[in-house]
Design a protein around this motif. Structure first.
Motif, PDB file in Angstrom:
ATOM      1  N   VAL A 153       0.849  -1.186   0.000  1.00  4.46           N
ATOM      2  CA  VAL A 153       0.000   0.000   0.000  1.00  4.46           C
ATOM      3  C   VAL A 153       0.884   1.234   0.000  1.00  4.46           C
ATOM      4  CG1 VAL A 153      -1.951  -1.087   1.155  1.00  4.46           C
ATOM      5  CG2 VAL A 153      -0.168   0.008   2.522  1.00  4.46           C
ATOM      6  N   LEU A 154       0.307   2.320  -0.475  1.00  6.22           N
ATOM      7  CA  LEU A 154       1.008   3.595  -0.570  1.00  6.22           C
ATOM      8  C   LEU A 154       0.107   4.668   0.019  1.00  6.22           C
ATOM      9  CD1 LEU A 154       3.171   5.561  -1.752  1.00  6.22           C
ATOM     10  CD2 LEU A 154       1.944   5.427  -3.922  1.00  6.22           C
ATOM     11  N   VAL A 155       0.629   5.426   0.993  1.00  6.64           N
ATOM     12  CA  VAL A 155      -0.113   6.531   1.597  1.00  6.64           C
ATOM     13  C   VAL A 155       0.566   7.827   1.187  1.00  6.64           C
ATOM     14  CG1 VAL A 155      -0.959   7.578   3.725  1.00  6.64           C
ATOM     15  CG2 VAL A 155      -0.747   5.090   3.570  1.00  6.64           C
ATOM     16  N   VAL A 156      -0.189   8.711   0.552  1.00  2.00           N
ATOM     17  CA  VAL A 156       0.364   9.996   0.124  1.00  2.00           C
ATOM     18  C   VAL A 156      -0.444  11.127   0.738  1.00  2.00           C
ATOM     19  CG1 VAL A 156       1.235   9.063  -2.051  1.00  2.00           C
ATOM     20  CG2 VAL A 156      -1.055  10.069  -1.972  1.00  2.00           C
ATOM     21  N   LYS A 157       0.176  12.293   0.761  1.00  2.00           N
ATOM     22  CA  LYS A 157      -0.484  13.473   1.300  1.00  2.00           C
ATOM     23  C   LYS A 157      -1.568  13.966   0.348  1.00  2.00           C
ATOM     24  CE  LYS A 157       3.687  15.032   3.713  1.00  2.00           C
ATOM     25  NZ  LYS A 157       4.708  16.100   3.826  1.00  2.00           N
ATOM     26  N   LEU A 158      -2.578  14.593   0.915  1.00  2.00           N
ATOM     27  CA  LEU A 158      -3.644  15.164   0.113  1.00  2.00           C
ATOM     28  C   LEU A 158      -3.093  16.209  -0.855  1.00  2.00           C
ATOM     29  CD1 LEU A 158      -6.706  15.309  -0.363  1.00  2.00           C
ATOM     30  CD2 LEU A 158      -6.823  17.029   1.443  1.00  2.00           C
ATOM     31  N   ALA A 159      -1.964  16.803  -0.491  1.00  2.00           N
ATOM     32  CA  ALA A 159      -1.358  17.821  -1.354  1.00  2.00           C
ATOM     33  C   ALA A 159      -0.997  17.258  -2.726  1.00  2.00           C
ATOM     34  CB  ALA A 159      -0.112  18.405  -0.679  1.00  2.00           C
ATOM     35  N   TRP A 160      -0.729  15.960  -2.811  1.00  2.00           N
ATOM     36  CA  TRP A 160      -0.428  15.350  -4.107  1.00  2.00           C
ATOM     37  C   TRP A 160      -1.635  15.454  -5.034  1.00  2.00           C
ATOM     38  CZ3 TRP A 160      -2.814  10.933  -6.229  1.00  2.00           C
ATOM     39  CH2 TRP A 160      -2.271  10.520  -7.453  1.00  2.00           C
ATOM     40  N   LEU A 161      -2.805  15.137  -4.521  1.00  2.00           N
ATOM     41  CA  LEU A 161      -4.012  15.239  -5.335  1.00  2.00           C
ATOM     42  C   LEU A 161      -4.285  16.687  -5.714  1.00  2.00           C
ATOM     43  CD1 LEU A 161      -6.529  13.913  -6.579  1.00  2.00           C
ATOM     44  CD2 LEU A 161      -7.674  14.262  -4.377  1.00  2.00           C
ATOM     45  N   GLU A 162      -4.103  17.588  -4.748  1.00  2.00           N
ATOM     46  CA  GLU A 162      -4.335  19.000  -5.024  1.00  2.00           C
ATOM     47  C   GLU A 162      -3.410  19.498  -6.124  1.00  2.00           C
ATOM     48  OE1 GLU A 162      -3.676  20.712  -1.216  1.00  2.00           O
ATOM     49  OE2 GLU A 162      -5.638  20.145  -0.419  1.00  2.00           O
ATOM     50  N   PRO A 212       4.538  13.709  -9.982  1.00  2.00           N
ATOM     51  CA  PRO A 212       5.222  12.607  -9.282  1.00  2.00           C
ATOM     52  C   PRO A 212       4.771  12.513  -7.825  1.00  2.00           C
ATOM     53  CG  PRO A 212       6.768  13.835 -10.625  1.00  2.00           C
ATOM     54  CD  PRO A 212       5.485  14.607 -10.665  1.00  2.00           C
ATOM     55  N   TYR A 213       4.462  11.305  -7.415  1.00  2.00           N
ATOM     56  CA  TYR A 213       3.928  11.124  -6.065  1.00  2.00           C
ATOM     57  C   TYR A 213       5.009  10.961  -5.000  1.00  2.00           C
ATOM     58  CZ  TYR A 213       4.841   6.198  -7.133  1.00  2.00           C
ATOM     59  OH  TYR A 213       5.443   5.026  -7.482  1.00  2.00           O
ATOM     60  N   LYS A 214       6.235  10.644  -5.410  1.00  2.00           N
ATOM     61  CA  LYS A 214       7.264  10.335  -4.422  1.00  2.00           C
ATOM     62  C   LYS A 214       7.513  11.460  -3.414  1.00  2.00           C
ATOM     63  CE  LYS A 214       9.719   6.716  -6.967  1.00  2.00           C
ATOM     64  NZ  LYS A 214      11.000   6.261  -7.530  1.00  2.00           N
ATOM     65  N   PRO A 215       7.523  12.745  -3.830  1.00  3.93           N
ATOM     66  CA  PRO A 215       7.736  13.805  -2.828  1.00  3.93           C
ATOM     67  C   PRO A 215       6.616  13.906  -1.803  1.00  3.93           C
ATOM     68  CG  PRO A 215       8.173  14.613  -5.052  1.00  3.93           C
ATOM     69  CD  PRO A 215       7.510  13.288  -5.203  1.00  3.93           C
ATOM     70  N   TYR A 216       5.479  13.259  -2.086  1.00  3.52           N
ATOM     71  CA  TYR A 216       4.317  13.366  -1.200  1.00  3.52           C
ATOM     72  C   TYR A 216       4.089  12.093  -0.387  1.00  3.52           C
ATOM     73  CZ  TYR A 216       3.286  17.353  -4.245  1.00  3.52           C
ATOM     74  OH  TYR A 216       3.349  18.533  -4.930  1.00  3.52           O
ATOM     75  N   ILE A 217       4.998  11.142  -0.476  1.00  4.84           N
ATOM     76  CA  ILE A 217       4.807   9.871   0.225  1.00  4.84           C
ATOM     77  C   ILE A 217       4.886  10.076   1.740  1.00  4.84           C
ATOM     78  CG2 ILE A 217       5.864   7.627   0.724  1.00  4.84           C
ATOM     79  CD1 ILE A 217       6.586   7.385  -2.201  1.00  4.84           C
ATOM     80  N   VAL A 218       3.931   9.511   2.442  1.00  2.00           N
ATOM     81  CA  VAL A 218       3.929   9.500   3.909  1.00  2.00           C
ATOM     82  C   VAL A 218       4.357   8.134   4.438  1.00  2.00           C
ATOM     83  CG1 VAL A 218       2.522   9.776   6.004  1.00  2.00           C
ATOM     84  CG2 VAL A 218       2.094  11.228   4.006  1.00  2.00           C
ATOM     85  N   TYR A 219       3.890   7.085   3.781  1.00  2.00           N
ATOM     86  CA  TYR A 219       4.095   5.740   4.323  1.00  2.00           C
ATOM     87  C   TYR A 219       3.978   4.727   3.192  1.00  2.00           C
ATOM     88  CZ  TYR A 219       3.103   1.672   7.396  1.00  2.00           C
ATOM     89  OH  TYR A 219       3.128   0.466   8.051  1.00  2.00           O
ATOM     90  N   THR A 220       4.919   3.800   3.125  1.00  2.00           N
ATOM     91  CA  THR A 220       4.839   2.663   2.205  1.00  2.00           C
ATOM     92  C   THR A 220       4.966   1.392   3.032  1.00  2.00           C
ATOM     93  OG1 THR A 220       7.233   2.653   1.787  1.00  2.00           O
ATOM     94  CG2 THR A 220       5.859   3.988   0.325  1.00  2.00           C
ATOM     95  N   ALA A 221       4.205   0.375   2.690  1.00  2.00           N
ATOM     96  CA  ALA A 221       4.199  -0.833   3.529  1.00  2.00           C
ATOM     97  C   ALA A 221       3.679  -2.015   2.736  1.00  2.00           C
ATOM     98  CB  ALA A 221       3.328  -0.609   4.765  1.00  2.00           C
ATOM     99  N   ARG A 222       3.995  -3.187   3.250  1.00  2.00           N
ATOM    100  CA  ARG A 222       3.417  -4.407   2.693  1.00  2.00           C
ATOM    101  C   ARG A 222       2.262  -4.835   3.589  1.00  2.00           C
ATOM    102  NH1 ARG A 222       5.172  -8.962   5.483  1.00  2.00           N
ATOM    103  NH2 ARG A 222       6.893  -8.581   6.948  1.00  2.00           N
ATOM    104  N   ILE A 223       1.276  -5.444   3.000  1.00  2.00           N
ATOM    105  CA  ILE A 223       0.097  -5.895   3.736  1.00  2.00           C
ATOM    106  C   ILE A 223       0.422  -7.211   4.425  1.00  2.00           C
ATOM    107  CG2 ILE A 223      -2.324  -6.550   3.541  1.00  2.00           C
ATOM    108  CD1 ILE A 223      -2.420  -4.844   0.988  1.00  2.00           C
ATOM    109  N   VAL A 224       0.056  -7.315   5.693  1.00  2.75           N
ATOM    110  CA  VAL A 224       0.320  -8.523   6.472  1.00  2.75           C
ATOM    111  C   VAL A 224      -1.004  -9.068   6.994  1.00  2.75           C
ATOM    112  CG1 VAL A 224       2.629  -7.753   7.130  1.00  2.75           C
ATOM    113  CG2 VAL A 224       0.686  -7.224   8.610  1.00  2.75           C
ATOM    114  N   PRO A 225      -1.033 -10.347   7.353  1.00  6.10           N
ATOM    115  CA  PRO A 225      -2.274 -10.913   7.903  1.00  6.10           C
ATOM    116  C   PRO A 225      -2.655 -10.244   9.205  1.00  6.10           C
ATOM    117  CG  PRO A 225      -0.730 -12.641   7.253  1.00  6.10           C
ATOM    118  CD  PRO A 225       0.021 -11.353   7.204  1.00  6.10           C
ATOM    119  N   LYS A 226      -3.943 -10.223   9.465  1.00 13.35           N
ATOM    120  CA  LYS A 226      -4.440  -9.672  10.715  1.00 13.35           C
ATOM    121  C   LYS A 226      -3.988 -10.548  11.872  1.00 13.35           C
ATOM    122  CE  LYS A 226      -8.850 -10.135  11.571  1.00 13.35           C
ATOM    123  NZ  LYS A 226      -8.856 -10.979  12.772  1.00 13.35           N
TER     124      LYS A 226
END
Length: 710
Positions: free
Chosen positions: A144-153, A163-177
């Protein structure tokens, strides 16, 4: 959200499924954002588990991970997969155009997409021709990729995907609950995705958003949310790793008898600090070691520790604030409404108090059911076992327990000894001894030994003891706040001659080692001496250490070398007696921190090492927000220009203009014409310097015994 204008139409059709995080967004803002994504052809989803791109007004990794967890998406921070230019892709990923990857949607979405692919092909192609930037999405099948709302704006403003990279907040892999967790369910009335190109979407994209549909969507979403007090859920249910924490306390409803009670027993008046402008800062009020509601506070403290072990920073801060507020309340609480009036306390805390109050007849017997569950929970017991190792924090404790599967200290020794730091190895070796508390009398004896060795290495003659030419040795930490027992001993050494405190820590520790008092020196920092004993720069790199401290210091293992040997004079006689080895030193090992401060900022050092954790946090919050200052144990700086402020030095008495001048960075010197005939506060003990500092910062002086926020 602001108004976006562009000469080009943004195309989000290549984006992965998008979920808008509601944190810090008003409902209208959230729905407006969703509609803009929808109108741009984006794959909006209301099921966070299907989303791969999250957009929101969040800025911190931990907050982003927390929000995902609250929506049932469990993750571990990880880099995104590298893009494969060959065009090959993993299962569940579709390639669109050269070197483009896109996460596959759900079955129902793919069906809608297939029926509209022909109709939308030409429009999508024309939009891509006007799109200067070709953003390539990575393979998000399992990430998953979490970006700031400023990227959409920014993308809407420019009319193409920036480019979304300057707006990245968090990158992660999905794990089981994790086992035992419960996650929110999605609304059955919501479609999994709204994809541009379907029959319904094509109608909406050619007209303005349907207000009625927006309201219906908002109502449907609201039906899936918890009761109005969402803050408790965010701090409790979603952040827990135990099913016992999922039991929501019943909200207390005032009965007729309670109303009659209140009519005859009005609530006590709120203390002045609870209604003033500084009500939220525990550093601006007195908090005593043994408050009237100590038994209830001890239960809240256990919940806070569980939040800490679960890496729930938001919950830890919330409970810390509530505990500090109740600790300062001068009355024994008799009604839950007394709690909801206090800053930082809400209905959740009041409900916990009601459960605690109703559990037994006396404070000594009362408990909170959720605390009983925590005490019996194996995971919490295991995490606490490792957390109590010196040098092991909550993150490491969780690695030991969950990743390595260790359950006992023997597991650490057998399977992970070589991977431990030196501090952690010593923490395991003396685990039981370090858990034993140190009485005040022993703390004072340790202080006296440190002072004796400091005088020795500085060549202080006995005739100068107690004068301004002597070295000062101050016990700080819990001892200074009045605790009967301490977990470790913290002492601050200082001298009025700045040349004498430079590199003093190494000389003192060396002398103590030579005489046998210090058996292990685990860390020895000379960060202050290395920068010429100057105040830590405003924009300094993070420094590992105690709280917001950057002083010279040594973390030592201490043992009294004096003990009675079983070898008596004449026993065995001659050379045999001399060859007989002494028995092992039976004295207990202690943890001792020796801190060095220059006299110029000794008040900052002692203040920084004397208050409770929440008190220290709120000093920094207060001076930053009210005065625009940065405070740490090495001094005070102006956040605007970086200038060092001297708030400790002697100054004229009873002149309010003096503090203003000092906060503006002006010098106040006795020879100035403005101070002719003015009485000076020129006493120069460490107590005077700490008092002037606290007054200058605006928090007001109070003795250390009134800084017990926990």
């Amino acid at each position: 959200m602001g108004t976006f204008t562009s000469t080009r139409k943004l195309d989000l059709s290549s984006s992965p499924p998008i979920f808008v995080l509601p944190t810090h967004l008003q409902p209208e803002e959230q729905h407006e954002t969703e509609d803009k994504i929808y109108q741009a052809g984006g794959h909006i989803t209301y099921d966070a588990k299907e989303a791969r791109l999250f957009i929101g007004r969040v800025a911190q990794k931990k907050r982003a991970a927390f929000d995902l967890r609250a929506k049932g998406v469990w993750t571990d921070e990880a880099a995104l997969p590298e893009h494969d230019p060959s065009g090959s892709h993993a299962d569940g990923v579709e390639a669109e155009g050269p070197a483009r990857k896109k996460v596959r949607l759900s079955t129902s979405t793919r069906g809608r997409r297939a029926t509209s692919s022909t109709a939308s092909a030409s429009s999508e192609g024309s939009r891509r021709e006007n799109q200067p930037s070709d953003v390539v999405w990575p393979d998000l099948s399992n990430h998953v990729l979490v970006v700031k709302l400023a990227w959409l704006e920014a993308s809407i403003k420019e009319g193409y995907l920036v480019p979304y990279k300057p707006y990245i907040v968090y990158t992660a892999r999905i794990v089981p609950k994790p086992d035992g967790q419960s996650t929110p369910t999605t609304s059955p009335t919501q479609p999994a995705h709204l994809k541009a190109g379907s029959s319904s979407s094509s109608q909406r994209r050619t007209s303005k958003p349907d207000v009625a549909s927006i309201l219906e969507r908002a109502k449907a979403e609201a039906a899936t949310l918890p009761a109005p007090r969402r803050r408790w859920d965010d701090h409790g249910r979603h952040a827990n790793t135990s099913p016992t924490q999922h039991k929501r306390p019943q909200l207390h409803r005032q009965t007729t008898s309670e109303m009659e009670y209140l009519s005859t027993h009005p609530l006590p008046p709120l203390p002045e600090w609870a209604t003033g402008p500084n009500a939220t800062y525990s550093s601006c009020r007195s908090t005593f070691l043994h408050p009237p509601n100590e038994a209830f506070i001890s239960q809240l403290t256990k919940i806070k520790e569980a939040r800490l072990l679960r890496l729930d920073d938001i919950g830890v801060r919330a409970y810390s604030t509530s505990i500090a507020s109740i600790s300062a309340y001068p009355h024994h609480i008799a009604h839950p409404e007394e709690i909801t009036r206090l800053p930082g306390c809400d209905q959740k805390i009041a409900t916990l108090w009601r459960e605690w109050q109703d559990s037994a007849d006396t404070d000594a017997e009362r408990t909170i059911p959720i605390v009983n569950d925590l005490d019996a929970e194996p995971d919490i017991q295991g995490l606490r076992l490792f957390w109590n190792i010196w040098g092991v924090g909550p993150d490491t404790a969780r690695k030991f327990y969950f990743e390595h599967g260790w359950r006992e200290l023997d597991d650490v020794v057998e399977f992970g000894w070589k991977s431990l730091t030196r501090v952690q190895q010593i923490g395991v070796k003396y685990y039981e001894e370090f858990l034993q508390k140190i009485p005040r009398e022993e703390v004072e004896l340790i202080r006296d030994v440190v002072l004796r060795h400091a005088r020795r290495v500085l060549n202080i003659p006995e005739s100068k003891y107690g004068t301004h030419e002597d070295v000062d040795c101050v016990i700080v930490g819990g001892y200074r706040r009045g605790k009967a027992f301490s977990g470790d001993v913290d002492v601050v050494l200082s001298h009025r001659d700045e040349n004498k405190t430079k590199d003093l820590v190494g000389d003192v520790v060396g002398s103590l080692e030579e005489e046998g008092w210090v058996t292990h020196t685990l860390t020895l920092h000379t960060t202050t001496s290395d920068r010429g004993q100057a105040t830590l720069p405003y924009r300094a790199k993070p420094h590992g250490g105690h709280g917001f401290d950057s002083l010279d210091k040594a973390l030592c293992v201490w043992q009294d070398p004096n003990f009675e040997d079983d070898v008596e004079e004449g026993d065995g006689g001659g050379e045999e007696e001399a060859e007989k080895p002494r028995k092992k030193n039976p004295n207990i090992h202690r943890r001792v921190d020796i801190i060095i401060s220059s006299w110029r900022t000794v008040g900052c050092a002692i203040l920084g090492w004397s208050g409770g954790t929440t008190f220290q946090r709120d000093i920094r919050r207060y001076v930053a927000k009210v005065h625009g200052l940065k405070f740490d144990s090495s001094g005070v700086r102006n956040r605007g220009n970086g200038h060092v402020l001297d708030l400790e030095a002697p100054r004229p008495k009873n002149d309010p203009e003096v503090v203003k001048m000092l906060l503006q960075g002006e010098r106040v010197e006795r020879g100035d014409e403005r101070w002719k005939g003015v009485e000076w506060d020129d006493k120069d003990t460490w107590e005077d310097r700490e008092r002037r500092l606290m007054d200058g910062l605006g928090i007001g002086y109070r003795p250390a015994t009134e800084r017990c926020t926990g």
